[in-house]
Scaffold this active site. Structure first.
Site, PDB file in Angstrom:
ATOM      1  N   TYR A  59     -14.029  -3.707   9.945  1.00  0.00           N
ATOM      2  CA  TYR A  59     -13.419  -2.458   9.485  1.00  0.00           C
ATOM      3  C   TYR A  59     -12.259  -2.111  10.432  1.00  0.00           C
ATOM      4  O   TYR A  59     -12.455  -1.924  11.631  1.00  0.00           O
ATOM      5  CB  TYR A  59     -14.431  -1.301   9.460  1.00  0.00           C
ATOM      6  CG  TYR A  59     -15.585  -1.492   8.485  1.00  0.00           C
ATOM      7  CD1 TYR A  59     -15.527  -2.415   7.441  1.00  0.00           C
ATOM      8  CD2 TYR A  59     -16.743  -0.733   8.597  1.00  0.00           C
ATOM      9  CE1 TYR A  59     -16.591  -2.583   6.563  1.00  0.00           C
ATOM     10  CE2 TYR A  59     -17.815  -0.900   7.714  1.00  0.00           C
ATOM     11  CZ  TYR A  59     -17.723  -1.833   6.707  1.00  0.00           C
ATOM     12  OH  TYR A  59     -18.776  -1.998   5.840  1.00  0.00           O
TER      13      TYR A  59
HETATM   14  N1  LIG Z   1     -22.170  -4.062   3.534  1.00  0.00           N
HETATM   15  C1  LIG Z   1     -21.137  -4.046   2.754  1.00  0.00           C
HETATM   16  O1  LIG Z   1     -20.716  -5.064   2.223  1.00  0.00           O
HETATM   17  C2  LIG Z   1     -20.422  -2.744   2.498  1.00  0.00           C
HETATM   18  C3  LIG Z   1     -19.470  -2.636   1.474  1.00  0.00           C
HETATM   19  C4  LIG Z   1     -18.869  -1.388   1.280  1.00  0.00           C
HETATM   20  C5  LIG Z   1     -19.199  -0.302   2.079  1.00  0.00           C
HETATM   21  N2  LIG Z   1     -20.124  -0.450   3.079  1.00  0.00           N
HETATM   22  C6  LIG Z   1     -20.560   0.701   3.918  1.00  0.00           C
HETATM   23  O2  LIG Z   1     -20.859   1.788   3.071  1.00  0.00           O
HETATM   24  C7  LIG Z   1     -20.073   2.927   3.418  1.00  0.00           C
HETATM   25  C8  LIG Z   1     -19.721   3.730   2.185  1.00  0.00           C
HETATM   26  O3  LIG Z   1     -19.041   2.907   1.263  1.00  0.00           O
HETATM   27  P1  LIG Z   1     -17.846   3.399   0.361  1.00  0.00           P
HETATM   28  O4  LIG Z   1     -16.905   4.249   1.129  1.00  0.00           O
HETATM   29  O5  LIG Z   1     -17.334   2.192  -0.320  1.00  0.00           O
HETATM   30  O6  LIG Z   1     -18.588   4.199  -0.774  1.00  0.00           O
HETATM   31  P2  LIG Z   1     -18.983   5.604  -1.301  1.00  0.00           P
HETATM   32  O7  LIG Z   1     -19.642   6.405  -0.246  1.00  0.00           O
HETATM   33  O8  LIG Z   1     -19.724   5.281  -2.535  1.00  0.00           O
HETATM   34  O9  LIG Z   1     -17.618   6.263  -1.761  1.00  0.00           O
HETATM   35  C9  LIG Z   1     -16.670   6.795  -0.925  1.00  0.00           C
HETATM   36  C10 LIG Z   1     -15.646   7.512  -1.782  1.00  0.00           C
HETATM   37  O10 LIG Z   1     -16.281   8.650  -2.385  1.00  0.00           O
HETATM   38  C11 LIG Z   1     -15.519   9.813  -2.106  1.00  0.00           C
HETATM   39  N3  LIG Z   1     -16.424  10.948  -1.867  1.00  0.00           N
HETATM   40  C12 LIG Z   1     -17.421  11.034  -0.959  1.00  0.00           C
HETATM   41  N4  LIG Z   1     -18.030  12.241  -1.036  1.00  0.00           N
HETATM   42  C13 LIG Z   1     -17.370  12.923  -1.988  1.00  0.00           C
HETATM   43  C14 LIG Z   1     -17.510  14.235  -2.508  1.00  0.00           C
HETATM   44  N5  LIG Z   1     -18.452  15.060  -2.085  1.00  0.00           N
HETATM   45  N6  LIG Z   1     -16.650  14.626  -3.490  1.00  0.00           N
HETATM   46  C15 LIG Z   1     -15.685  13.801  -3.945  1.00  0.00           C
HETATM   47  N7  LIG Z   1     -15.503  12.544  -3.486  1.00  0.00           N
HETATM   48  C16 LIG Z   1     -16.345  12.123  -2.513  1.00  0.00           C
HETATM   49  C17 LIG Z   1     -14.744   9.504  -0.857  1.00  0.00           C
HETATM   50  O11 LIG Z   1     -13.572  10.286  -0.866  1.00  0.00           O
HETATM   51  P3  LIG Z   1     -13.220  11.237   0.386  1.00  0.00           P
HETATM   52  O12 LIG Z   1     -12.813  10.310   1.462  1.00  0.00           O
HETATM   53  O13 LIG Z   1     -12.134  12.093  -0.150  1.00  0.00           O
HETATM   54  O14 LIG Z   1     -14.466  11.996   0.716  1.00  0.00           O
HETATM   55  C18 LIG Z   1     -14.470   8.004  -0.991  1.00  0.00           C
HETATM   56  O15 LIG Z   1     -13.304   7.777  -1.733  1.00  0.00           O
HETATM   57  C19 LIG Z   1     -18.882   2.343   4.185  1.00  0.00           C
HETATM   58  O16 LIG Z   1     -18.281   3.264   5.056  1.00  0.00           O
HETATM   59  C20 LIG Z   1     -19.506   1.191   4.910  1.00  0.00           C
HETATM   60  O17 LIG Z   1     -20.150   1.654   6.096  1.00  0.00           O
HETATM   61  C21 LIG Z   1     -20.733  -1.651   3.287  1.00  0.00           C
END
Ligand SMILES: NC(=O)c1ccc[n+]([C@@H]2O[C@H](COP(=O)([O-])OP(=O)(O)OC[C@H]3O[C@@H](n4cnc5c(N)ncnc54)[C@H](OP(=O)(O)O)[C@@H]3O)[C@@H](O)[C@H]2O)c1
Length: 324
Positions: A59
């Protein structure tokens, strides 16, 4: 804050894990926060009682780990920090990726250095390495546990047969076994319910789903998916199976229930995951203090069996996604 035991580790973790993929450097992805803004979110997370943080060496190519280490200064002992290795860190160095002994030992040392920690609580393999026998990988990971640089081992997206094979190999060889699975699981991607989640349940594995909000797809009406910087550029949101297999109808039902309950769509999507017994803590990604607070508030939402059935009903199987 609510805490739960992470799988069979005995460690207590907050039921919301803060995902740190969106912290580090906007040079890496335009929706990633630079240091100062990242630190504000980490600081608020600590205030809210979040003690569980997930990052990875890749990251922001190390910057996420560095900024997290900075944000947790003075809180290392009471935090549960998870990081990962597998993806290549330097284009010109093939050994900076994969799960060979060389890669694991070198990448772990670099991660600890950036985090400013001597021991990481959970060290995860980010993907399956088709070029390294799992026994070699497990041997290197087991040595890291014996050396005291890692407390527990975790794995991320892979096929259930691979994970079952890895657990069997560690038991057969008397090596430390994986204690957690970080997999792709949300209301519009439920393929993990077939094999991986029942396997984890049977084996006492802690489950910490990634992209619990389907990268934002479940956080706003599907017609408005490009309304944010990440929504505009995140290829996943366009190429991904979220839009297939009933995805748009699920999105509409999340919006409808959110309106009825007077909460946000993101909160309904998170509450659904938090009601699943096999989920320990979803890993939430956000660049906003307000959204982080909403995630924590979602712990108080109670969904009825009929709400859950209504949200799940339109789902149809979609192609496997998140690993190959
Ligand atoms: N192991 C793997 O392969 C893998 C892959 C992907 C991710 N990850 C891990 O999982 C974590 C989360 O993944 P992700 O960021 O892809 O997914 P997510 O949590 O499903 O989605 C994040 C998105 O949702 C939005 N969001 C969050 N809360 C919100 C709310 N209350 N209202 C409106 N929009 C909201 C965020 O926008 P805002 O920024 O505007 O809040 C962002 O664009 C990562 O940080 C990482 O640690 C791991």
């Amino acid at each position: 804050m609510e805490y739960t035991t992470l799988g069979d580790t005995g460690m207590q973790v907050s039921r919301i894990c803060l995902g740190c993929m969106s912290f580090g450097s906007s040079d890496w992805r335009d929706w990633v926060l630079d240091e100062e803004e990242s630190l504000e979110i980490i600081e608020r997370a600590i205030d809210l009682g979040i003690n569980f943080f997930d990052t990875a060496n890749m990251y922001s190519l190390g910057e996420s780990e560095r900024v997290l280490g900075e944000g947790l200064e003075g809180h290392h002992e009471e935090s549960v920090v998870a990081t990962k290795c597998f993806f290549r860190m330097r284009e010109d160095d093939p050994n900076s990726g994969g799960l060979s002994r060389k890669a694991i030992e070198q990448e772990l040392e670099a991660s600890l250095d950036r985090l400013g920690m001597e021991t990481v609580d959970l060290y995860q393999i980010h993907r399956w390495d088709y070029d390294t026998p799992i026994e070699t990988t497990l041997g290197a990971l087991d040595d890291a546990v014996r050396r005291g640089t890692v407390r527990y081992l975790g794995a991320s997206s892979m096929w259930a047969h691979q994970f079952a094979g890895a657990l069997h190999a560690s038991d057969r060889l008397g090596l430390e076994r994986f204690a957690t699975m970080q997999n792709h699981y949300n209301l519009v991607y439920r393929e993990e319910e077939r094999e991986m989640l029942p396997l984890c349940e049977n084996e006492g594995i802690g489950v910490i789903p990634w992209s619990p909000l389907a990268r934002g797809y479940l956080a706003r009406p599907h017609e408005e998916i490009d309304a944010t910087a990440r929504g505009e550029s995140e290829e996943y949101l366009y190429e991904h199976p979220y839009r297939e297999g009933g995805g748009p109808e699920i999105n509409e039902r999340v919006a409808e229930l959110a309106e009825d309950e007077g909460v946000t769509m993101a909160q309904i999507a998170l509450a659904w995951l938090l009601h699943k017994d096999w989920v320990d803590a979803p890993i939430v990604g956000t660049t906003s203090v307000e959204h982080l607070e909403q995630a924590v508030e979602a712990l108080e939402i109670s969904l009825s069996a009929s709400d859950i059935e209504y949200l799940e009903e339109p789902y149809e199987p979609v192609p496997a996604s998140g690993h190959s």
